[in-house]
Design an enzyme around this catalytic site. Structure first.
Site, short mmCIF file in Angstrom:
data_model
loop_
_atom_site.label_atom_id
_atom_site.label_comp_id
_atom_site.label_asym_id
_atom_site.label_seq_id
_atom_site.Cartn_x
_atom_site.Cartn_y
_atom_site.Cartn_z
N GLU A 1 4.01 -68.55 67.94
CA GLU A 1 2.85 -69.35 67.54
C GLU A 1 1.67 -69.04 68.45
O GLU A 1 1.82 -68.80 69.65
CB GLU A 1 3.19 -70.84 67.62
CG GLU A 1 2.14 -71.77 67.05
CD GLU A 1 2.68 -73.19 66.90
OE1 GLU A 1 3.76 -73.36 66.29
OE2 GLU A 1 2.04 -74.12 67.42
N ASP B 1 -2.09 -70.88 69.14
CA ASP B 1 -2.72 -72.16 68.85
C ASP B 1 -4.18 -72.27 69.30
O ASP B 1 -4.50 -71.98 70.45
CB ASP B 1 -1.99 -73.30 69.57
CG ASP B 1 -0.62 -73.60 69.00
OD1 ASP B 1 -0.33 -73.14 67.90
OD2 ASP B 1 0.14 -74.31 69.67
N GLU C 1 -6.26 -75.86 69.23
CA GLU C 1 -6.24 -77.27 68.89
C GLU C 1 -7.47 -77.93 69.49
O GLU C 1 -7.78 -77.72 70.67
CB GLU C 1 -4.97 -77.96 69.41
CG GLU C 1 -3.72 -77.56 68.66
CD GLU C 1 -2.51 -78.37 69.09
OE1 GLU C 1 -1.93 -79.07 68.24
OE2 GLU C 1 -2.15 -78.29 70.28
#
Length: 289
Positions: free
Chosen positions: A104, A106, A108
């Site tokens: 993953e 990310d 955010e």
């Protein structure tokens, strides 16, 4: 991606096998590239697919994912984040594979009280292991207009950029025993959800539902990337001379300088300097990147 250079030495053979990137996603019609996956009507395609919005209220958030799965690529998306008092909200934009040992990458965006800066939270997971957080204050108001958030993922490194300025890189250090994201195709995902148990001041500030619905907006998605079909075949299987520089891109000296400048001015957390969290020593990659 600004301030990047190409090298053909270490990965020339691999690059010839994988070949050039086939997909160039249409920035004009998000319906072709993205699919709303949850939210019970809270996510909307607008303006003939030129705009996508996600909304959050007390009952539910919402989300979407890419129709295609990718194995390496340069991904760009323009976002305009939740305005006003967005405390407790999390707008997540990331690449992720499936399974218990998932990979993953990310972005955010952690909401704030009106007047306080947003926090951009980044992380990299390889083989189900993350704990590689870096956080930044953005140097602009991300709610006033759209800004471009980019992920470059290739066999050499992962580079996070904002409006073309690199803010973070994660190098392929597999030769030093550090797992890299190299064999799990990933989809693009995004969601707007309630994270008020941790998102704003460590969970001290809760979501003010009187301000709901909260809305984030998306446009101009672009993926120069290798698309993986359900059969497992790749759109980058051509053995012709590759023409897409992203596959070998790294930061040049100017890109490194720009990244370090952003980190010096705007980074507010780096797992590689958190001695309380890692009392027995920092993760191995912290001394090599």
């Amino acid at each position: 991606m600004a301030s990047l250079s190409s090298s053909n030495s270490a990965y020339l053979l691999l690059f010839v096998v994988i070949g050039s990137s086939i997909l160039a996603a249409s920035a004009g019609d998000l319906k072709k590239d993205l699919e709303i996956t949850w939210g019970d009507g809270r996510a909307k395609m607008l303006n003939n697919g030129e705009l996508l919005t996600l909304s959050l209220d007390k009952a539910s958030g919402s989300g979407f994912e890419s129709r295609n799965t990718f194995m390496y690529g340069q991904i760009d998306m323009q976002l305009k984040l939740v305005a006003g008092n967005s405390a407790g909200t999390v707008t997540a934009y990331y690449l992720s594979s499936k399974g218990s040992d998932w990979d993953e990458i990310d972005f955010e965006f952690l909401g704030n009280l009106s007047g306080d800066p947003y926090i951009l939270h980044t992380n990299v997971f390889s083989q189900g292991k993350g704990n590689r957080e870096q956080q930044f204050h953005l140097w602009f108001d991300p709610t006033a207009d759209f800004h471009t958030y980019s992920i470059l993922w290739n066999p050499k490194n992962i580079i996070f950029s904002v409006d073309g300025t690199p803010i973070r890189k994660f190098k392929n250090l597999e030769s030093n025993g550090i797992p890299y994201l190299k064999d799990k195709p990933m989809r693009i995902h995004s969601s707007l959800w309630n994270g008020d148990d941790w998102a704003t001041r460590g969970g001290l500030v809760k979501t003010d539902w009187s301000k709901a619905p909260f809305t984030a907006s998306y446009r101009n998605f672009k993926a120069n990337a290798c698309v993986i079909a359900s059969s497992g075949s790749s759109s980058c299987a051509s053995k012709s001379q590759p023409s897409n520089s992203w596959f070998n891109q790294e930061l040049d000296s100017n890109g490194e300088k720009r990244m370090k400048s952003v980190q010096k001015k705007f980074m507010i957390y780096n797992y590689c300097t958190d001695a309380k969290r890692f009392p027995k020593g920092f993760p191995k990659e912290c001394n090599m990147s």
